[in-house]
Scaffold this motif. Structure first.
Motif, PDB file in Angstrom:
ATOM      1  N   ARG A  10     -79.638 -38.185   4.965  1.00 41.90           N
ATOM      2  CA  ARG A  10     -79.439 -39.618   5.145  1.00 41.90           C
ATOM      3  C   ARG A  10     -80.547 -40.412   4.446  1.00 41.90           C
ATOM      4  O   ARG A  10     -80.286 -41.439   3.805  1.00 41.90           O
ATOM      5  CB  ARG A  10     -79.419 -39.945   6.635  1.00 41.90           C
ATOM      6  CG  ARG A  10     -79.093 -41.388   6.958  1.00 41.90           C
ATOM      7  CD  ARG A  10     -78.885 -41.542   8.447  1.00 41.90           C
ATOM      8  NE  ARG A  10     -78.355 -42.844   8.795  1.00 41.90           N
ATOM      9  CZ  ARG A  10     -77.731 -43.103   9.944  1.00 41.90           C
ATOM     10  NH1 ARG A  10     -77.558 -42.139  10.822  1.00 41.90           N
ATOM     11  NH2 ARG A  10     -77.284 -44.312  10.191  1.00 41.90           N
ATOM     12  N   ARG A  14     -79.996 -43.035   1.290  1.00 40.18           N
ATOM     13  CA  ARG A  14     -80.356 -44.452   1.437  1.00 40.18           C
ATOM     14  C   ARG A  14     -81.345 -44.868   0.355  1.00 40.18           C
ATOM     15  O   ARG A  14     -81.264 -45.972  -0.186  1.00 40.18           O
ATOM     16  CB  ARG A  14     -80.944 -44.716   2.818  1.00 40.18           C
ATOM     17  CG  ARG A  14     -81.359 -46.186   2.957  1.00 40.18           C
ATOM     18  CD  ARG A  14     -81.726 -46.580   4.334  1.00 40.18           C
ATOM     19  NE  ARG A  14     -82.117 -47.985   4.344  1.00 40.18           N
ATOM     20  CZ  ARG A  14     -81.540 -48.937   5.050  1.00 40.18           C
ATOM     21  NH1 ARG A  14     -80.485 -48.644   5.809  1.00 40.18           N
ATOM     22  NH2 ARG A  14     -81.967 -50.174   5.010  1.00 40.18           N
ATOM     23  N   GLU A  18     -80.726 -47.887  -2.208  1.00 36.28           N
ATOM     24  CA  GLU A  18     -81.637 -49.030  -2.322  1.00 36.28           C
ATOM     25  C   GLU A  18     -82.123 -49.212  -3.756  1.00 36.28           C
ATOM     26  O   GLU A  18     -82.334 -50.343  -4.214  1.00 36.28           O
ATOM     27  CB  GLU A  18     -82.820 -48.835  -1.374  1.00 36.28           C
ATOM     28  CG  GLU A  18     -82.446 -49.010   0.104  1.00 36.28           C
ATOM     29  CD  GLU A  18     -83.621 -48.740   1.023  1.00 36.28           C
ATOM     30  OE1 GLU A  18     -84.568 -48.043   0.578  1.00 36.28           O
ATOM     31  OE2 GLU A  18     -83.591 -49.208   2.184  1.00 36.28           O
ATOM     32  N   ILE A  27     -79.464 -53.889   2.223  1.00 30.55           N
ATOM     33  CA  ILE A  27     -78.502 -53.147   3.047  1.00 30.55           C
ATOM     34  C   ILE A  27     -78.507 -53.739   4.449  1.00 30.55           C
ATOM     35  O   ILE A  27     -79.559 -53.792   5.107  1.00 30.55           O
ATOM     36  CB  ILE A  27     -78.869 -51.652   3.090  1.00 30.55           C
ATOM     37  CG1 ILE A  27     -78.747 -51.051   1.688  1.00 30.55           C
ATOM     38  CG2 ILE A  27     -77.968 -50.903   4.074  1.00 30.55           C
ATOM     39  CD1 ILE A  27     -79.173 -49.595   1.598  1.00 30.55           C
ATOM     40  N   GLU A  30     -75.113 -49.536   7.900  1.00 29.84           N
ATOM     41  CA  GLU A  30     -74.968 -48.166   7.404  1.00 29.84           C
ATOM     42  C   GLU A  30     -73.725 -47.521   8.004  1.00 29.84           C
ATOM     43  O   GLU A  30     -73.427 -47.707   9.190  1.00 29.84           O
ATOM     44  CB  GLU A  30     -76.197 -47.319   7.778  1.00 29.84           C
ATOM     45  CG  GLU A  30     -77.432 -47.601   6.956  1.00 29.84           C
ATOM     46  CD  GLU A  30     -78.540 -46.589   7.240  1.00 29.84           C
ATOM     47  OE1 GLU A  30     -78.213 -45.500   7.793  1.00 29.84           O
ATOM     48  OE2 GLU A  30     -79.698 -46.874   6.937  1.00 29.84           O
ATOM     49  N   TYR A  31     -73.030 -46.768   7.172  1.00 34.10           N
ATOM     50  CA  TYR A  31     -71.882 -45.980   7.631  1.00 34.10           C
ATOM     51  C   TYR A  31     -72.110 -44.559   7.108  1.00 34.10           C
ATOM     52  O   TYR A  31     -71.927 -44.298   5.917  1.00 34.10           O
ATOM     53  CB  TYR A  31     -70.567 -46.554   7.093  1.00 34.10           C
ATOM     54  CG  TYR A  31     -70.265 -47.946   7.613  1.00 34.10           C
ATOM     55  CD1 TYR A  31     -69.521 -48.124   8.779  1.00 34.10           C
ATOM     56  CD2 TYR A  31     -70.739 -49.075   6.941  1.00 34.10           C
ATOM     57  CE1 TYR A  31     -69.254 -49.396   9.264  1.00 34.10           C
ATOM     58  CE2 TYR A  31     -70.470 -50.347   7.413  1.00 34.10           C
ATOM     59  CZ  TYR A  31     -69.720 -50.506   8.571  1.00 34.10           C
ATOM     60  OH  TYR A  31     -69.447 -51.765   9.041  1.00 34.10           O
ATOM     61  N   PHE A  32     -72.543 -43.677   7.990  1.00 34.30           N
ATOM     62  CA  PHE A  32     -72.953 -42.338   7.582  1.00 34.30           C
ATOM     63  C   PHE A  32     -72.218 -41.315   8.446  1.00 34.30           C
ATOM     64  O   PHE A  32     -72.493 -41.160   9.635  1.00 34.30           O
ATOM     65  CB  PHE A  32     -74.472 -42.192   7.752  1.00 34.30           C
ATOM     66  CG  PHE A  32     -75.026 -40.885   7.246  1.00 34.30           C
ATOM     67  CD1 PHE A  32     -75.295 -40.708   5.895  1.00 34.30           C
ATOM     68  CD2 PHE A  32     -75.282 -39.836   8.122  1.00 34.30           C
ATOM     69  CE1 PHE A  32     -75.819 -39.512   5.423  1.00 34.30           C
ATOM     70  CE2 PHE A  32     -75.802 -38.647   7.659  1.00 34.30           C
ATOM     71  CZ  PHE A  32     -76.070 -38.469   6.310  1.00 34.30           C
ATOM     72  N   GLN A  47     -66.966 -42.878  10.584  1.00 37.02           N
ATOM     73  CA  GLN A  47     -67.742 -43.982  10.014  1.00 37.02           C
ATOM     74  C   GLN A  47     -67.035 -44.616   8.824  1.00 37.02           C
ATOM     75  O   GLN A  47     -67.014 -45.847   8.685  1.00 37.02           O
ATOM     76  CB  GLN A  47     -69.119 -43.471   9.599  1.00 37.02           C
ATOM     77  CG  GLN A  47     -70.017 -43.098  10.774  1.00 37.02           C
ATOM     78  CD  GLN A  47     -70.324 -44.299  11.643  1.00 37.02           C
ATOM     79  OE1 GLN A  47     -70.751 -45.345  11.159  1.00 37.02           O
ATOM     80  NE2 GLN A  47     -70.090 -44.165  12.940  1.00 37.02           N
TER      81      GLN A  47
END
Length: 414
Positions: A10, A14, A18, A27, A30-32, A47
């Motif tokens: 993760r 990210r 970024e 951001i 978050e959809y993880f 998600q």
């Protein structure tokens, strides 16, 4: 992956996301997804599905979606299909591989997405091939337990350190099947009864009358998808057809098929099963007893020693409930019936619809009359049954079934 470091994965995704939007945006959500294969459609990922649902919200708070890595988010042509939905809602898709927003209308970006999709698909196929080949070897040569719910009658016990030194160093251990002192006697009894010639329905009915807990009641945590409560014909039949009770490990009995709507598990043909060369765990029945049980199920001898044949067995489907019709001998002739899930293994319900019966000879004659509806295939002249045999072969080759409501029928995809 089950043992993937999720926090690390993760974090680096990210970081990549970024860097793509540096100086252009921030951001805000978050959809993880964790534990979801990229092959699973977005609508069925928790998600990713939530992200799709958020697109239509008036207060969604974002106007673009940035992906950390294409292969972690998309498979094959998924992005091409999703891009149209995102465009309708005025949301851009940003990819690090594109260096910013993706424009599906651009030939260059379409080519890029096509290459990325093929690469993602190839990576999955290569990994899948390696894993399946390794699992096949481990099951056949080592008799290793490869996961899944233990069969009714068995429990899992420790089998020592993992054979891979790295896994063993992390503390992982192997498991194997061992007879469950509570349920194993019921499995042995089922095979004894079947070999003695008792029907599957009779076995299920006695288990219910004696109050024996069915598999989903014995182990509800591993059977959350089943309602439990009673023994059914299928439950008993599946147990009697499972060669793992002979002490050999069996793998690849079923496969998983993914679609946009659901995940379907289907039983593979017996010829595709992988069976260990040597015994892998204590047997509940002998191999001779297991084979004898299968022969009882397959032959179904009559009182005079003959065997009844049903040309259309497995090819008739009930229009009312969608079940396959059972082959049924009544009044001295072959036929087919659907009792809409009712069997002699359970009490009769007053709300159950009336059973559907179809006479074999009547339907065979009707099939010959409608040969022209089968796409112009060639059928030799001869008696009705030989002509229908050719029709049956065509139906099986075309994966077609006959849907019947008791009075009329039509062809449909099986």
């Amino acid at each position: 992956m089950e043992y993937q470091d999720r926090s690390t994965s993760r974090a680096w995704q990210r970081e990549v996301a970024e860097s793509v939007i540096a100086g252009l945006g921030v951001i805000v959500a978050e959809y993880f997804d964790v534990g979801c294969s990229r092959r699973v459609p977005w609508v069925r990922r928790p998600q990713a599905g939530a992200l799709l649902a958020a697109l239509s919200a008036t207060d969604r708070g974002f106007d673009a979606v940035v992906v950390g890595e294409y292969e972690r988010a998309f498979y094959g042509e998924q992005l091409t299909r999703l891009a149209l939905m995102f465009r309708r809602h005025g949301v851009q898709i940003w990819l690090p591989e594109a260096g910013g927003p993706v424009d599906i209308g651009s030939p260059e970006h379409r080519a890029l997405v096509s290459v990325l999709g093929a690469q993602s698909q190839r990576e999955v196929l290569r990994s899948r091939h390696r894993v399946l080949a390794a699992m096949e070897a481990q099951a056949r040569e080592q008799g290793r337990y490869l996961g899944g719910r233990p069969p009714y009658g068995y429990r899992l016990v420790d089998a020592g350190p993992h054979p891979n030194r790295a896994h063993a160093g992390w503390g992982r251990r192997c498991q194997r099947l061992d007879p469950d002192p509570v349920t194993a006697p019921h499995v042995r009894w089922m095979f004894e009864q079947r070999v003695a010639g008792r029907s599957v329905a009779g076995i299920a009915r006695e288990l219910n009358e004696r109050g024996v807990l069915c598999p989903s009641d014995v182990d509800p945590d591993r059977n959350r998808h089943r309602s439990g409560g009673v023994w059914t014909l299928r439950t008993v039949a599946v147990i009697l057809a499972n060669p793992r009770y002979t002490g050999r490990q069996v793998w690849n009995r079923q496969r998983t098929e993914h679609s946009d709507r659901a995940v379907t598990r289907r039983l593979n043909p017996a010829g595709e099963w992988v069976i260990s060369r040597a015994l892998a765990h204590p047997a509940l029945v002998s191999e001779a007893e297991f084979v004898a049980a299968q022969q009882v199920r397959a032959a179904r001898p009559t009182k005079d020693g003959g065997v009844r044949r049903y040309l259309l067995a497995g090819l008739l489907e009930c229009w009312l409930c969608g079940r396959r019709m059972d082959s049924h001998w009544v009044h001295g002739r072959a036929g087919y019936r659907c009792r809409h899930g009712y069997s002699s293994a359970r009490p009769r319900s007053s709300a159950r619809p009336k059973s559907v019966y179809v006479r074999d000879d009547v339907l065979l004659s009707q099939l010959v009359e409608f040969e022209s509806e089968l796409g112009g295939h060639d059928v030799d002249d001869g008696d009705v049954r030989s002509r229908v045999a050719a029709i049956v072969a065509w139906l099986k080759a075309a994966a077609m079934v006959i849907v019947h409501d008791g009075t009329a029928w039509e062809f449909a995809t099986g």
